[in-house]
Design an enzyme around this catalytic site. Sequence first.
Site, PDB file in Angstrom:
ATOM      1  CB  ALA A  91      -1.235  -0.064   1.198  1.00  0.00           C
ATOM      2  CD  GLU A  92       2.824   3.171   3.401  1.00  0.00           C
ATOM      3  OE1 GLU A  92       3.215   5.128   2.724  1.00  0.00           O
ATOM      4  OE2 GLU A  92       2.143   3.684   4.872  1.00  0.00           O
TER       5      GLU A  92
END
Length: 202
Positions: free
Chosen positions: A101-102
Amino acid sequence: MTRGVAIVWFAVLGAVVLRIPCATADIYRYEDDEGVVHFTDAPTDKRFKVFMRDLKKDRRLRTTFKLAGCARNPEEFEPIIDQCALEYGVEKSLVKAVIHAESGYNPNALSRKGASGLMQLMPQTARDLKVSNSFDPRENIRGGVRYLRFLLDTFKGDVTMALAAYNAGLSRVAQYGGVPPYQETRTYVDKVLSYRKSYQTN
């Protein structure tokens, strides 16, 4: 609550239900001390609780797990993730989900706010974690997993709260007494939890 007020709120509720297929956000509700029920799609008070989920958003989250879209092959970082997850006692699937996600597994990722590397560590956070080079995968993952461990301990194992703090900061979570009412943070938490489930099943 009087019959008249109850009828009004049932009418409002009916309107909300009818709009669900076209909803663009989760619907929240809370009942105040006078028995009046309040609905909103942008809660600003921790008393609001999720009443109905945005079905379209949920569907998007379930279908966006695509490893092919990652900048690098996730398997490349598997040994580091395994080692750090074991060392700090953090679930591997959660670590992978946060990285996904990051940064999309891009070790050179750099955000507009200055967060860098696979787990997008902010400069001050990296310094606190003794990470000298956030673009080094081993250092970045070790620092990020250590920070996740700290957040999980702070919130007594509550993954949702830990992720909210990872995204918005501890002070914001403390300010709101829970997940901050920021769409970015709420979407982030949902996304990581969805990725986590996908990694668990894969």
